[in-house]
Design a protein around this motif. Structure first.
Motif, PDB file in Angstrom:
ATOM      1  N   GLN A  55       0.842  -1.183   0.000  1.00 19.15           N
ATOM      2  CA  GLN A  55       0.000   0.000   0.000  1.00 19.15           C
ATOM      3  C   GLN A  55       0.890   1.250   0.000  1.00 19.15           C
ATOM      4  O   GLN A  55       1.966   1.260   0.611  1.00 19.15           O
ATOM      5  N   PRO A  56       0.482   2.305  -0.674  1.00 19.76           N
ATOM      6  CA  PRO A  56       1.278   3.542  -0.645  1.00 19.76           C
ATOM      7  C   PRO A  56       1.496   4.010   0.791  1.00 19.76           C
ATOM      8  O   PRO A  56       0.622   3.864   1.651  1.00 19.76           O
ATOM      9  N   THR A  57       2.653   4.569   1.037  1.00 20.55           N
ATOM     10  CA  THR A  57       2.988   4.977   2.404  1.00 20.55           C
ATOM     11  C   THR A  57       1.974   5.966   2.962  1.00 20.55           C
ATOM     12  O   THR A  57       1.623   5.909   4.149  1.00 20.55           O
ATOM     13  N   ASN A  58       1.461   6.874   2.117  1.00 24.13           N
ATOM     14  CA  ASN A  58       0.484   7.845   2.621  1.00 24.13           C
ATOM     15  C   ASN A  58      -0.830   7.180   3.019  1.00 24.13           C
ATOM     16  O   ASN A  58      -1.528   7.642   3.917  1.00 24.13           O
ATOM     17  N   VAL A  59      -1.159   6.055   2.375  1.00 20.34           N
ATOM     18  CA  VAL A  59      -2.359   5.304   2.759  1.00 20.34           C
ATOM     19  C   VAL A  59      -2.139   4.644   4.123  1.00 20.34           C
ATOM     20  O   VAL A  59      -3.035   4.624   4.981  1.00 20.34           O
ATOM     21  N   VAL A  60      -0.948   4.104   4.338  1.00 21.58           N
ATOM     22  CA  VAL A  60      -0.620   3.489   5.624  1.00 21.58           C
ATOM     23  C   VAL A  60      -0.647   4.535   6.736  1.00 21.58           C
ATOM     24  O   VAL A  60      -1.256   4.324   7.796  1.00 21.58           O
ATOM     25  N   THR A  61      -0.001   5.676   6.508  1.00 22.98           N
ATOM     26  CA  THR A  61       0.057   6.694   7.563  1.00 22.98           C
ATOM     27  C   THR A  61      -1.308   7.316   7.847  1.00 22.98           C
ATOM     28  O   THR A  61      -1.598   7.687   8.987  1.00 22.98           O
ATOM     29  N   ALA A  62      -2.167   7.398   6.826  1.00 24.39           N
ATOM     30  CA  ALA A  62      -3.517   7.918   7.054  1.00 24.39           C
ATOM     31  C   ALA A  62      -4.321   6.978   7.945  1.00 24.39           C
ATOM     32  O   ALA A  62      -5.048   7.426   8.850  1.00 24.39           O
ATOM     33  N   GLN A  63      -4.206   5.673   7.686  1.00 26.19           N
ATOM     34  CA  GLN A  63      -4.889   4.704   8.548  1.00 26.19           C
ATOM     35  C   GLN A  63      -4.387   4.816   9.990  1.00 26.19           C
ATOM     36  O   GLN A  63      -5.175   4.831  10.947  1.00 26.19           O
ATOM     37  N   LEU A  64      -3.069   4.880  10.126  1.00 20.29           N
ATOM     38  CA  LEU A  64      -2.471   4.924  11.459  1.00 20.29           C
ATOM     39  C   LEU A  64      -2.909   6.179  12.211  1.00 20.29           C
ATOM     40  O   LEU A  64      -3.282   6.111  13.396  1.00 20.29           O
ATOM     41  N   ALA A  65      -2.891   7.313  11.527  1.00 18.27           N
ATOM     42  CA  ALA A  65      -3.299   8.555  12.174  1.00 18.27           C
ATOM     43  C   ALA A  65      -4.755   8.495  12.622  1.00 18.27           C
ATOM     44  O   ALA A  65      -5.106   8.955  13.719  1.00 18.27           O
TER      45      ALA A  65
END
Length: 266
Positions: A55-65
């Motif tokens: 998954q794109p890193t921004n998708v991962v960080t959005a989920q985490l946030a």
């Protein structure tokens, strides 16, 4: 009763045996609420891995946030971090103190791509780990030399502990002395061996993920690390034994986190 929240960060496994599916089953079996961040999608069955789609890193960080800004996360477990960029992003959150009781399961398989870049990225994550749970192959990749014997496992665990984790568990389910399977735990400056009867079963898929998640769950429940690790090892052993007669697919199948076969889980 309000359930404790544990966050798992890793890959979705289409076979349902490992990855996030194994983690969430484990948390449900332990009566905890599992939140998840999808880092990759695995196209796999019990016989092989067809492909992995990071998954794109921004998708991962959005989920985490989204999870961290709302849910009272008591512990975190990481599995597949498919790219160095993803691992670095997770490490940044850990460095800021946002990932309590962090258990790092450093999945380093051919499916995750270049090991060199991932290993370098893991160096940023390890200082923030409460527990690190590599198998012998993963430990070999992290330390840069073959980890074969229990003595090797103890030496490697010591070296990895020097990089920051408070506790290192090198799992050796494929290594047996006599009739016992051996794991090595390094904590508080010394090694100890965890031995348990070797269980004859082809169904062990997801056992590493289950172990790491169970450790995180017990830390979330305020167990000390020694108790959490020992309890998780017993939990996985029971789950492997209970699934020994299952035939789900043509290859190694899942383990029985829920105790469906023995009905002994309490």
């Amino acid at each position: 009763m309000q359930p404790t929240v544990v966050l798992t960060i890793g890959a979705s496994d289409s076979s349902g045996s490992s990855g996030l599916q194994a983690d969430l089953r484990t948390l449900a079996a332990l009566r905890m609420h599992g939140a998840s961040v999808v880092t990759a999608v695995l196209a796999r069955n019990t016989r092989d891995v067809a492909d992995l789609y990071p998954q794109p890193t921004n998708v991962v960080t959005a989920q985490l946030a989204s999870v961290l800004e709302d849910l009272p996360v008591a512990a975190v477990k990481t599995g597949i971090l498919p790219t160095p960029e993803t691992a670095v992003a997770i490490a940044a959150r850990a460095r800021n103190g946002a990932l309590p009781n962090l258990v790092v399961d450093p999945v380093l398989t051919a499916a995750t791509g270049s090991r060199r870049g991932l290993i370098a990225a893991y160096e940023r994550l390890l200082p923030h780990a409460s527990v690190l749970t590599p198998n012998r192959e993963e430990a070999s990749a992290l330390v840069g030399w073959p980890v074969v014997t229990p003595e090797d496992m103890a030496t490697a665990a010591s070296q990895l502990s020097a990089r920051g984790p408070r506790c290192v568990v090198i799992t050796g389910g494929d290594f047996a002395t006599g009739s016992d399977a051996i794991d090595v735990v390094w904590a508080e400056g010394e090694a100890r061996m965890l031995q348990s009867p070797r269980i004859a079963s082809r169904n062990t898929d997801g056992s590493g993920a289950t172990f790491a998640t169970a450790v995180a769950a017990r830390l979330a429940a305020a167990d000390d690390m020694d108790t959490a690790v020992s309890w998780a090892k017993g939990f996985v052993g029971r789950a492997i034994g209970d699934a020994a007669e299952w035939r789900i697919g043509g290859g190694p199948g899942p383990i029985d986190q829920f105790g469906w076969s023995s009905l002994t889980l309490r």
